[in-house]
Scaffold this motif. Structure first.
Motif, PDB file in Angstrom:
ATOM      1  N   SER A  17     -20.430  35.915 -15.451  1.00  0.00           N
ATOM      2  CA  SER A  17     -20.524  36.527 -16.775  1.00  0.00           C
ATOM      3  C   SER A  17     -21.536  37.661 -16.770  1.00  0.00           C
ATOM      4  N   GLU A  21     -22.424  38.674 -22.200  1.00  0.00           N
ATOM      5  CA  GLU A  21     -21.606  37.475 -22.408  1.00  0.00           C
ATOM      6  C   GLU A  21     -22.467  36.214 -22.404  1.00  0.00           C
ATOM      7  N   LYS A 100     -12.966  33.260 -14.701  1.00  0.00           N
ATOM      8  CA  LYS A 100     -12.493  33.724 -16.002  1.00  0.00           C
ATOM      9  C   LYS A 100     -10.971  33.806 -16.017  1.00  0.00           C
TER      10      LYS A 100
END
Length: 102
Positions: A17, A21, A100
């Protein structure tokens, strides 16, 4: 028991991230949780650094793209709960290291 007074948490977690984020995740999903709010106490953001000041300890969490570094000096009470605190932090930051969805 004197070693409890000098307890600290110094950990670095790798994530998938960005710093932004992770800030959003911590603000919305971690700081709002009652079971961890005692650790963060009067936490305040300074850029991508979360400054922690609570009855359990004080220090910082620094967020960089793909990494978070935690440096907290624990109080006597924080030292007694060190393994529980570390386990909870690890559990939360593992959520940020998952691949992700595209």
């Amino acid at each position: 028991f004197s070693s409890l007074n000098m307890a600290s948490i110094h950990k670095t977690f790798s994530t998938n991230s960005t710093a932004q984020e992770m800030r959003e995740f911590v603000t919305n999903s971690v700081l709002t949780r009652k079971e961890v709010s005692i650790f963060f106490g009067d936490a305040a953001w300074d850029g991508n650094t979360l400054k922690i000041n609570s009855t359990l300890g004080e220090g910082t969490m620094e967020f960089r793209d793909n990494e978070v570094e935690i440096n907290v000096e624990l109080s006597f009470f924080g030292g007694a709960a060190k393994s529980t605190i570390e386990d909870e932090l690890e559990k939360q930051f593992k959520k940020l290291s998952a691949p992700k969805a595209e």
